[in-house]
Design an enzyme around this catalytic site. Structure first.
Site, PDB file in Angstrom:
ATOM      1  N   ASP A  34      51.161  41.734  36.884  1.00  0.00           N
ATOM      2  CA  ASP A  34      50.988  42.010  38.315  1.00  0.00           C
ATOM      3  C   ASP A  34      52.330  42.025  39.030  1.00  0.00           C
ATOM      4  O   ASP A  34      52.900  40.968  39.334  1.00  0.00           O
ATOM      5  CB  ASP A  34      50.056  40.951  38.931  1.00  0.00           C
ATOM      6  CG  ASP A  34      48.607  41.181  38.552  1.00  0.00           C
ATOM      7  OD1 ASP A  34      48.117  42.315  38.765  1.00  0.00           O
ATOM      8  OD2 ASP A  34      47.966  40.250  38.042  1.00  0.00           O
ATOM      9  N   ASP A 179      39.559  44.702  38.374  1.00  0.00           N
ATOM     10  CA  ASP A 179      40.574  43.653  38.512  1.00  0.00           C
ATOM     11  C   ASP A 179      40.359  42.788  39.756  1.00  0.00           C
ATOM     12  O   ASP A 179      40.378  43.286  40.879  1.00  0.00           O
ATOM     13  CB  ASP A 179      41.953  44.348  38.601  1.00  0.00           C
ATOM     14  CG  ASP A 179      43.117  43.378  38.679  1.00  0.00           C
ATOM     15  OD1 ASP A 179      42.920  42.175  38.433  1.00  0.00           O
ATOM     16  OD2 ASP A 179      44.236  43.842  38.976  1.00  0.00           O
TER      17      ASP A 179
END
Ligand code: DX5
Ligand code: ZN
Length: 219
Positions: A34, A179
């Site tokens: 991320d 996600d």
């Protein structure tokens, strides 16, 4: 069977080496990276994620799944493609126009990575449709991007169902990755809705037995 991409955003730095090893042993399919720039989202994880990628690309053969939550997409495609990730995903909301989206798609392909485009919970699916023939996957955010450990937003489930329907009706091969806030208790409904890849961070990291959790997420 779906694939599992483990988000390492919430890994505790003190135990990082051991935790990354345990995730690898648990047979995850990807490490989900991320990348946050402090602009597109508030947090900034650039240095940490560069460090993790550097480390993982030297010790692990598990493919990297890079999720760019950044404004300056072009620069970060370049800085993360050196780690030869399997997937680089950018946000549709970061683009000014179609030309920019097409440029980023081309740049990712030139770096020999698969191309993903992500949309936030409030972005309509219709905005994505024209790009589907050119990309490998859609990353549907099931929380607002920006931090780990949030609760999944229920209304995103019908979005996944609609996307799956559109992909099938148009005979496309685009994969659906989901996600945010994903754990064992909500994995089944996401798989039923059409998800091909589940991203999970805290859902795995807070569990007793990573291997068992990953195995159950997959089936
Ligand atoms: C949110 C990130 C996600 C998230 C996953 O901005 O893109 O990858 O942190 O972590 P969990 O599974 O803990 O929500
Ligand atoms: Zn992510």
């Amino acid at each position: 069977m779906v694939e599992v991409s483990a988000s390492i955003l919430s890994v505790k730095k003190e135990n990082a080496i051991q935790t990354l090893y345990n995730l690898e042993v648990a047979k995850i399919d990807y490490f989900h990276i991320d990348v946050m720039d402090g602009e597109f989202v508030k947090n900034n994880t650039i240095d940490q994620m560069l460090e993790y990628c550097e480390y993982l690309s030297s010790i692990s053969t598990i493919p990297l799944d890079v999720h760019l939550m950044v404004k300056d997409v072009k620069s970060y495609i370049t800085s993360f493609s050196v780690f030869e990730p399997n997937i680089i995903t950018f946000h549709l909301e970061a683009a000014k126009n179609k030309q920019e989206v097409m440029e980023w798609i081309t740049l990712i392909k030139e770096n020999h990575c698969r191309v993903g485009i992500s949309i936030k919970p409030d972005t309509a699916l219709q905005e994505l449709y024209e790009y589907l023939p050119y990309i490998h996957l859609i990353l549907v955010m099931t929380v607002e991007p920006g931090e780990g450990g949030q609760k999944l937003i229920e209304s995103t489930i019908s979005k996944i169902e609609n996307l799956k329907k559109y992909i099938e009706e148009n005979a496309l091969e685009t994969q659906i990755e989901v996600d945010g806030g994903i754990q064992l208790k909500n994995a089944e409904v996401l798989k039923q809705a059409g998800a091909d890849i589940l991203v999970s961070g805290n859902g795995i990291l807070n569990s007793e037995d990573y291997e068992k959790t990953v195995k159950e997420l997959k089936v």
